[in-house]
Design a protein around this motif. Structure first.
Motif, PDB file in Angstrom:
ATOM      1  N   HIS A  33       3.633  -5.121   3.675  1.00 52.41           N
ATOM      2  CA  HIS A  33       3.585  -5.645   5.038  1.00 52.41           C
ATOM      3  C   HIS A  33       3.121  -7.089   5.008  1.00 52.41           C
ATOM      4  O   HIS A  33       2.387  -7.498   4.113  1.00 52.41           O
ATOM      5  CB  HIS A  33       2.575  -4.854   5.896  1.00 52.41           C
ATOM      6  CG  HIS A  33       2.906  -3.418   6.080  1.00 52.41           C
ATOM      7  ND1 HIS A  33       3.968  -2.981   6.831  1.00 52.41           N
ATOM      8  CD2 HIS A  33       2.317  -2.303   5.579  1.00 52.41           C
ATOM      9  CE1 HIS A  33       4.002  -1.662   6.797  1.00 52.41           C
ATOM     10  NE2 HIS A  33       3.021  -1.228   6.042  1.00 52.41           N
ATOM     11  N   HIS A  83       0.849  -1.205   0.000  1.00 54.79           N
ATOM     12  CA  HIS A  83       0.000   0.000   0.000  1.00 54.79           C
ATOM     13  C   HIS A  83       0.875   1.242   0.000  1.00 54.79           C
ATOM     14  O   HIS A  83       2.103   1.172   0.132  1.00 54.79           O
ATOM     15  CB  HIS A  83      -0.948  -0.017   1.207  1.00 54.79           C
ATOM     16  CG  HIS A  83      -0.285   0.295   2.520  1.00 54.79           C
ATOM     17  ND1 HIS A  83      -0.883   1.020   3.504  1.00 54.79           N
ATOM     18  CD2 HIS A  83       0.939  -0.020   3.003  1.00 54.79           C
ATOM     19  CE1 HIS A  83      -0.079   1.139   4.539  1.00 54.79           C
ATOM     20  NE2 HIS A  83       1.039   0.510   4.269  1.00 54.79           N
ATOM     21  N   GLU A 130       0.588  -4.542  12.081  1.00 52.98           N
ATOM     22  CA  GLU A 130       1.066  -4.120  10.758  1.00 52.98           C
ATOM     23  C   GLU A 130       2.568  -4.400  10.648  1.00 52.98           C
ATOM     24  O   GLU A 130       3.065  -4.783   9.612  1.00 52.98           O
ATOM     25  CB  GLU A 130       0.798  -2.625  10.539  1.00 52.98           C
ATOM     26  CG  GLU A 130       1.277  -2.133   9.197  1.00 52.98           C
ATOM     27  CD  GLU A 130       1.325  -0.618   9.108  1.00 52.98           C
ATOM     28  OE1 GLU A 130       1.965   0.003   9.987  1.00 52.98           O
ATOM     29  OE2 GLU A 130       0.739  -0.072   8.176  1.00 52.98           O
ATOM     30  N   HIS A 160       4.851   0.319  -0.365  1.00 50.67           N
ATOM     31  CA  HIS A 160       5.671  -0.646   0.400  1.00 50.67           C
ATOM     32  C   HIS A 160       4.746  -1.765   0.869  1.00 50.67           C
ATOM     33  O   HIS A 160       3.531  -1.685   0.724  1.00 50.67           O
ATOM     34  CB  HIS A 160       6.345   0.058   1.587  1.00 50.67           C
ATOM     35  CG  HIS A 160       5.361   0.660   2.534  1.00 50.67           C
ATOM     36  ND1 HIS A 160       4.837   1.941   2.363  1.00 50.67           N
ATOM     37  CD2 HIS A 160       4.751   0.171   3.635  1.00 50.67           C
ATOM     38  CE1 HIS A 160       3.978   2.194   3.321  1.00 50.67           C
ATOM     39  NE2 HIS A 160       3.903   1.136   4.095  1.00 50.67           N
TER      40      HIS A 160
HETATM   41 ZN   LIG Z   1       2.650   0.614   5.538  1.00 51.92          ZN
END
Ligand SMILES: [Zn+2]
Ligand SMILES: Nc1nc2c(c(=O)[nH]1)N=C([C@H](O)[C@H](O)COP(=O)(O)OP(=O)(O)OP(=O)(O)O)CN2
Length: 144
Positions: free
Chosen positions: A46, A19, A130, A44
């Motif tokens: 996650h 995202h 996250e 980037h």
């Molecule tokens: Zn992020």
């Protein structure tokens, strides 16, 4: 069932997604100031760790709050099919006009599950890690 034992049941799923934190309500400069490196144009990723907790009476018939196999199926639909290996901002319609912060991902998951569960009142909490250090909890509450 008054007097029945009340238990909390949690299932964990992990999904990978990318995202970019960017708000169309802000200017380019404001986006850079607010989101810093997370506003980088190409985004980037996650590995989001999601823990969904349901809360309810332990059935005297089945010994369960709900069948984990059923919760697994609902989470598959609500989380894995919608977001795993996706670009949240480009592949998930919900985030077209909603910034893909972890808070909003938790709200998105909650809303999906609330619509899917036969008894949505047992949905207690969506908790998302996250990163190793950033964790969000959403319980469907609204500010008074
Ligand atoms: Zn992020
Ligand atoms: N309130 C929120 N703030 C931020 C969110 C969010 O979802 N809600 N997300 C981000 C970014 O997505 C970013 O990837 C995470 O930020 P950051 O803390 O830099 O990531 P790390 O934990 O890996 O960084 P450390 O340097 O190890 O702390 C930013 N803000």
């Amino acid at each position: 069932m008054p007097g029945a034992p009340l238990a909390y049941l949690t299932r964990k799923e992990i999904f990978s997604a990318c995202h970019r934190l960017h708000s169309d309500q802000l200017s380019e400069e404001e986006n850079k100031a607010v989101y810093g490196k997370c506003n980088n144009f190409h985004g980037h990723g996650h590995n989001y760790v999601v823990e969904v907790t349901v809360r309810g009476p332990v059935s005297s018939d089945t010994g369960m709050v709900m069948n984990i196999a059923a919760l697994k199926q609902f989470m598959n639909k609500a989380i894995m099919e919608t977001m795993d290996h996706k670009n949240l901002d480009k592949d998930v319609l919900y985030f077209k006009d909603v910034v893909s912060t972890t808070e909003n991902v938790a709200i998105f998951i909650w809303n999906n599950l609330f619509q899917m569960l036969p008894n949505p009142s047992i949905l207690y909490e969506v908790k998302i890690h996250e990163t190793e250090k950033n964790i969000v909890i959403y319980r469907g509450e609204t500010c008074s």
